[in-house]
Design a protein around this motif. Structure first.
Motif, PDB file in Angstrom:
ATOM      1  N   VAL A  40       1.457  -7.373 -21.541  1.00 52.29           N
ATOM      2  CA  VAL A  40       1.430  -8.565 -20.687  1.00 52.29           C
ATOM      3  C   VAL A  40       1.905  -8.229 -19.281  1.00 52.29           C
ATOM      4  CG1 VAL A  40       2.334 -10.891 -20.384  1.00 52.29           C
ATOM      5  CG2 VAL A  40       1.774 -10.070 -22.680  1.00 52.29           C
ATOM      6  N   LEU A  41       3.025  -7.523 -19.181  1.00 55.63           N
ATOM      7  CA  LEU A  41       3.544  -7.122 -17.873  1.00 55.63           C
ATOM      8  C   LEU A  41       2.579  -6.168 -17.177  1.00 55.63           C
ATOM      9  CD1 LEU A  41       5.865  -7.257 -15.863  1.00 55.63           C
ATOM     10  CD2 LEU A  41       6.961  -5.384 -17.098  1.00 55.63           C
ATOM     11  N   ARG A  42       1.966  -5.283 -17.935  1.00 56.45           N
ATOM     12  CA  ARG A  42       1.008  -4.343 -17.343  1.00 56.45           C
ATOM     13  C   ARG A  42      -0.196  -5.079 -16.769  1.00 56.45           C
ATOM     14  NH1 ARG A  42      -1.408  -0.086 -21.403  1.00 56.45           N
ATOM     15  NH2 ARG A  42      -2.308  -2.030 -22.188  1.00 56.45           N
ATOM     16  N   SER A  43      -0.656  -6.111 -17.487  1.00 57.46           N
ATOM     17  CA  SER A  43      -1.789  -6.901 -16.990  1.00 57.46           C
ATOM     18  C   SER A  43      -1.438  -7.628 -15.702  1.00 57.46           C
ATOM     19  CB  SER A  43      -2.230  -7.902 -18.062  1.00 57.46           C
ATOM     20  OG  SER A  43      -3.249  -8.745 -17.581  1.00 57.46           O
ATOM     21  N   ASP A  44      -0.208  -8.169 -15.625  1.00 54.78           N
ATOM     22  CA  ASP A  44       0.202  -8.860 -14.401  1.00 54.78           C
ATOM     23  C   ASP A  44       0.300  -7.893 -13.225  1.00 54.78           C
ATOM     24  OD1 ASP A  44       0.355 -11.275 -15.690  1.00 54.78           O
ATOM     25  OD2 ASP A  44       2.466 -11.061 -16.219  1.00 54.78           O
ATOM     26  N   ILE A  45       0.835  -6.693 -13.460  1.00 56.78           N
ATOM     27  CA  ILE A  45       0.967  -5.719 -12.372  1.00 56.78           C
ATOM     28  C   ILE A  45      -0.406  -5.234 -11.914  1.00 56.78           C
ATOM     29  CG2 ILE A  45       1.827  -3.410 -11.818  1.00 56.78           C
ATOM     30  CD1 ILE A  45       4.265  -3.971 -13.462  1.00 56.78           C
ATOM     31  N   ASN A  46      -1.359  -5.118 -12.824  1.00 58.43           N
ATOM     32  CA  ASN A  46      -2.701  -4.674 -12.438  1.00 58.43           C
ATOM     33  C   ASN A  46      -3.374  -5.649 -11.482  1.00 58.43           C
ATOM     34  OD1 ASN A  46      -2.739  -2.246 -13.809  1.00 58.43           O
ATOM     35  ND2 ASN A  46      -3.535  -3.144 -15.700  1.00 58.43           N
ATOM     36  N   ARG A  47      -2.920  -6.922 -11.501  1.00 57.92           N
ATOM     37  CA  ARG A  47      -3.490  -7.885 -10.564  1.00 57.92           C
ATOM     38  C   ARG A  47      -3.103  -7.569  -9.129  1.00 57.92           C
ATOM     39  NH1 ARG A  47      -1.600 -13.571 -12.624  1.00 57.92           N
ATOM     40  NH2 ARG A  47      -2.708 -14.173 -10.719  1.00 57.92           N
ATOM     41  N   CYS A  48      -2.083  -6.734  -8.945  1.00 64.31           N
ATOM     42  CA  CYS A  48      -1.653  -6.362  -7.592  1.00 64.31           C
ATOM     43  C   CYS A  48      -2.491  -5.233  -7.001  1.00 64.31           C
ATOM     44  CB  CYS A  48      -0.184  -5.935  -7.597  1.00 64.31           C
ATOM     45  SG  CYS A  48       0.983  -7.185  -8.194  1.00 64.31           S
ATOM     46  N   ARG A  49      -3.366  -4.627  -7.805  1.00 69.63           N
ATOM     47  CA  ARG A  49      -4.061  -3.425  -7.331  1.00 69.63           C
ATOM     48  C   ARG A  49      -4.967  -3.719  -6.135  1.00 69.63           C
ATOM     49  NH1 ARG A  49      -7.777  -0.165 -11.452  1.00 69.63           N
ATOM     50  NH2 ARG A  49      -5.772  -0.147 -12.575  1.00 69.63           N
ATOM     51  N   ILE A  50      -5.778  -4.754  -6.222  1.00 65.21           N
ATOM     52  CA  ILE A  50      -6.729  -5.042  -5.143  1.00 65.21           C
ATOM     53  C   ILE A  50      -6.005  -5.444  -3.858  1.00 65.21           C
ATOM     54  CG2 ILE A  50      -8.611  -6.550  -4.411  1.00 65.21           C
ATOM     55  CD1 ILE A  50      -9.594  -6.613  -7.266  1.00 65.21           C
ATOM     56  N   PRO A  51      -5.072  -6.410  -3.866  1.00 64.73           N
ATOM     57  CA  PRO A  51      -4.385  -6.721  -2.605  1.00 64.73           C
ATOM     58  C   PRO A  51      -3.587  -5.548  -2.045  1.00 64.73           C
ATOM     59  CG  PRO A  51      -3.363  -7.890  -4.441  1.00 64.73           C
ATOM     60  CD  PRO A  51      -4.639  -7.323  -4.944  1.00 64.73           C
ATOM     61  N   THR A  52      -3.000  -4.718  -2.912  1.00 67.14           N
ATOM     62  CA  THR A  52      -2.281  -3.541  -2.420  1.00 67.14           C
ATOM     63  C   THR A  52      -3.235  -2.573  -1.736  1.00 67.14           C
ATOM     64  OG1 THR A  52      -0.646  -3.735  -4.190  1.00 67.14           O
ATOM     65  CG2 THR A  52      -0.818  -1.617  -3.093  1.00 67.14           C
ATOM     66  N   THR A  53      -4.409  -2.374  -2.320  1.00 67.58           N
ATOM     67  CA  THR A  53      -5.415  -1.508  -1.704  1.00 67.58           C
ATOM     68  C   THR A  53      -5.833  -2.033  -0.338  1.00 67.58           C
ATOM     69  OG1 THR A  53      -6.233  -0.902  -3.915  1.00 67.58           O
ATOM     70  CG2 THR A  53      -7.675  -0.456  -2.036  1.00 67.58           C
ATOM     71  N   LEU A  54      -6.005  -3.359  -0.244  1.00 67.72           N
ATOM     72  CA  LEU A  54      -6.405  -3.941   1.042  1.00 67.72           C
ATOM     73  C   LEU A  54      -5.310  -3.771   2.092  1.00 67.72           C
ATOM     74  CD1 LEU A  54      -8.195  -7.221  -0.116  1.00 67.72           C
ATOM     75  CD2 LEU A  54      -9.240  -5.125   0.752  1.00 67.72           C
ATOM     76  N   VAL A  55      -4.059  -3.999   1.707  1.00 68.19           N
ATOM     77  CA  VAL A  55      -2.955  -3.828   2.660  1.00 68.19           C
ATOM     78  C   VAL A  55      -2.922  -2.395   3.180  1.00 68.19           C
ATOM     79  CG1 VAL A  55      -0.441  -3.807   2.909  1.00 68.19           C
ATOM     80  CG2 VAL A  55      -1.552  -5.705   1.731  1.00 68.19           C
ATOM     81  N   LEU A  56      -2.990  -1.424   2.274  1.00 64.68           N
ATOM     82  CA  LEU A  56      -2.969  -0.021   2.693  1.00 64.68           C
ATOM     83  C   LEU A  56      -4.206   0.335   3.525  1.00 64.68           C
ATOM     84  CD1 LEU A  56      -1.674   1.657  -0.591  1.00 64.68           C
ATOM     85  CD2 LEU A  56      -0.379   1.134   1.484  1.00 64.68           C
ATOM     86  N   SER A  57      -5.351  -0.233   3.177  1.00 62.21           N
ATOM     87  CA  SER A  57      -6.585   0.078   3.909  1.00 62.21           C
ATOM     88  C   SER A  57      -6.526  -0.432   5.338  1.00 62.21           C
ATOM     89  CB  SER A  57      -7.785  -0.533   3.189  1.00 62.21           C
ATOM     90  OG  SER A  57      -7.935   0.017   1.891  1.00 62.21           O
ATOM     91  N   PHE A  58      -6.109  -1.700   5.509  1.00 62.85           N
ATOM     92  CA  PHE A  58      -6.041  -2.247   6.874  1.00 62.85           C
ATOM     93  C   PHE A  58      -4.973  -1.535   7.701  1.00 62.85           C
ATOM     94  CE2 PHE A  58      -8.080  -6.079   4.965  1.00 62.85           C
ATOM     95  CZ  PHE A  58      -9.189  -6.109   5.801  1.00 62.85           C
ATOM     96  N   ALA A  59      -3.817  -1.256   7.083  1.00 62.48           N
ATOM     97  CA  ALA A  59      -2.771  -0.547   7.816  1.00 62.48           C
ATOM     98  C   ALA A  59      -3.230   0.859   8.201  1.00 62.48           C
ATOM     99  CB  ALA A  59      -1.491  -0.486   6.980  1.00 62.48           C
ATOM    100  N   GLY A  60      -3.872   1.561   7.277  1.00 63.62           N
ATOM    101  CA  GLY A  60      -4.380   2.898   7.583  1.00 63.62           C
ATOM    102  C   GLY A  60      -5.467   2.879   8.621  1.00 63.62           C
ATOM    103  N   ALA A  61      -6.357   1.882   8.570  1.00 57.04           N
ATOM    104  CA  ALA A  61      -7.428   1.798   9.554  1.00 57.04           C
ATOM    105  C   ALA A  61      -6.878   1.547  10.954  1.00 57.04           C
ATOM    106  CB  ALA A  61      -8.402   0.693   9.155  1.00 57.04           C
ATOM    107  N   LEU A  62      -5.865   0.686  11.057  1.00 56.61           N
ATOM    108  CA  LEU A  62      -5.251   0.448  12.364  1.00 56.61           C
ATOM    109  C   LEU A  62      -4.625   1.723  12.927  1.00 56.61           C
ATOM    110  CD1 LEU A  62      -3.626  -3.055  11.750  1.00 56.61           C
ATOM    111  CD2 LEU A  62      -5.281  -2.500  13.538  1.00 56.61           C
ATOM    112  N   SER A  63      -3.915   2.455  12.082  1.00 55.54           N
ATOM    113  CA  SER A  63      -3.315   3.709  12.539  1.00 55.54           C
ATOM    114  C   SER A  63      -4.377   4.729  12.924  1.00 55.54           C
ATOM    115  CB  SER A  63      -2.415   4.280  11.439  1.00 55.54           C
ATOM    116  OG  SER A  63      -1.353   3.385  11.137  1.00 55.54           O
ATOM    117  N   ALA A  64      -5.472   4.765  12.139  1.00 51.51           N
ATOM    118  CA  ALA A  64      -6.540   5.725  12.439  1.00 51.51           C
ATOM    119  C   ALA A  64      -7.214   5.410  13.766  1.00 51.51           C
ATOM    120  CB  ALA A  64      -7.560   5.715  11.304  1.00 51.51           C
ATOM    121  N   LEU A  65      -7.473   4.137  14.039  1.00 48.44           N
ATOM    122  CA  LEU A  65      -8.093   3.768  15.309  1.00 48.44           C
ATOM    123  C   LEU A  65      -7.155   4.022  16.483  1.00 48.44           C
ATOM    124  CD1 LEU A  65      -9.937   0.446  14.363  1.00 48.44           C
ATOM    125  CD2 LEU A  65     -10.914   2.720  14.710  1.00 48.44           C
ATOM    126  N   GLN A  66      -5.855   3.797  16.280  1.00 50.69           N
ATOM    127  CA  GLN A  66      -4.896   4.061  17.342  1.00 50.69           C
ATOM    128  C   GLN A  66      -4.850   5.550  17.693  1.00 50.69           C
ATOM    129  OE1 GLN A  66      -3.290   1.919  19.132  1.00 50.69           O
ATOM    130  NE2 GLN A  66      -2.042   3.377  20.301  1.00 50.69           N
TER     131      GLN A  66
END
Length: 375
Positions: A72-98
């Protein structure tokens, strides 16, 4: 992408570490390999997004291995995968463009879109984490204390707190996005200058909504009602299915749902049949003739109660409630662990006693009244 000077501020904040030596070294090596300068920023963004996906996947794999015994806890944590990926992607893209295109003419528009996406992804991740905290608290309490009443109280309060926190997160996210637009910041200064008038108008406009919000919080923390409580409201019996900030959902016996504003439970009387405990008592009334064998009925009721799993052993008595006009009313007072068991027990006793009276003591049953003769 076209330049949008009217929508973006003159300078957006840059992320810490942008333009650092490792990124510059990678940029120099790529330029030395003959890659066109126009394609370099997009290659850097692609690498940043790919790195974010890999990091999220590796983190999710490690978490799944660690929590293999907690599905049950593992299923709840897996729901964080997509938003975590988006946060890292946008942050990385901003740094890359800079690092790769610090002076490009299209940077202001791209940075605006990137920051909007980053704020939205952070808000999404925060709401998912709030759900995770709520489920973790409830799961921990279920393991440590199996008391259903205290669990119901905790679930009601934690659920409302999570809803309030979610509303705050979404409000801050929208405010953060709007503050990226210069015209909105100027409008905000004008609104603050006339805050007194605005607050009065807004207070009058949302008076009903705010009263429901405060009523919902009052219900949750004064313990007037809880999720799964059995209530009798508006002439109907049901159980509390959900308590939100503005309304309460009552699940009726026929599976319909009665939705009432929260203020209804703070301004109108209602019956809570499981307020202190879930045990309930009730009566069964039988209209019989004077030939009814009361003592035998009393002994038979005791036998049926002893054999029933629905009876909790607290109350079980048979008395003559009234006797007039050749008829008497038998009252059978019984108790059960909860409202559902009480309803089933009363129906079971009523059915068994009527069937036995029809078979063994038909003279105890009142004669049906036939149709009136024509005048």
């Amino acid at each position: 992408m076209p330049y949008i000077p009217t929508l973006v501020p003159s300078s957006l904040p840059s992320l810490p570490g942008a333009g650092s030596e490792p990124l510059e070294a990678i940029t120099d090596s790529v330029e030395a390999s003959g890659v066109p300068a126009e394609a370099l920023p997009w290659i850097a963004v692609g690498v940043a997004v790919l790195a974010a996906v890999v990091v999220s996947y590796v983190a999710a794999f490690i978490v799944n291995r660690i929590l293999s015994r907690h599905p049950v806890l593992r299923s709840d944590i897996n729901r964080c995968r997509i938003p975590t990926t988006l946060v890292l992607s946008f942050a990385g893209a901003l740094s890359a463009l800079q690092a790769t295109a610090p002076d490009a003419s299209w940077r202001e528009a791209s940075d605006f879109l990137m920051f909007v996406g980053l704020i939205g992804a952070i808000a999404w991740l925060a709401t998912v984490l709030l759900h995770l905290v709520e489920n973790s608290l409830l799961a921990k309490y279920r393991r440590e204390s199996p008391n259903p009443r205290r669990l119901s109280k905790l679930r009601t309060q934690v659920s409302l707190l999570r809803r309030v926190a979610t509303a705050v997160v979404l409000t801050l996210a929208v405010a953060g996005i709007l503050l990226l637009i210069p015209q909105v910041r100027a409008l905000g200064a004008g609104i603050l200058a006339s805050a007194g008038l605005i607050s009065v108008v807004a207070g009058l406009a949302v008076q009903g909504t705010l009263s429901n919000v405060f009523a919902g919080l009052q219900l949750a923390f004064t313990d007037a009602i809880r999720v799964d409580d059995v209530v009798f409201v508006e002439g109907k019996q049901g159980s509390i299915e959900e308590i939100t900030l503005t309304y309460v959902v009552v699940l009726l016996a026929d599976e319909r749902r009665l939705i009432l504003p929260s203020t209804h439970f703070t301004t109108n009387p209602f019956e809570n049949w499981s307020r202190g405990s879930t045990e309930l008592s009730g009566s069964i009334l039988l209209d019989l003739t004077w030939q009814a064998p009361v003592e035998r009925l009393r002994a038979r009721v005791s036998q049926l109660l002893e054999a029933s799993e629905l009876w909790d052993g607290r109350h079980g008595s048979v008395t003559v409630a009234d006797a007039a006009g050749g008829m008497m009313q038998i009252s059978i007072f019984v108790s059960a662990r909860n409202a559902a068991d009480l309803a089933s027990l009363r129906g079971e006793l009523r059915e068994r006693l009527v069937a036995e009276l029809q078979e063994k003591y038909p003279e105890a049953l009142p004669k049906p009244v036939g149709p009136r003769p024509p005048a």
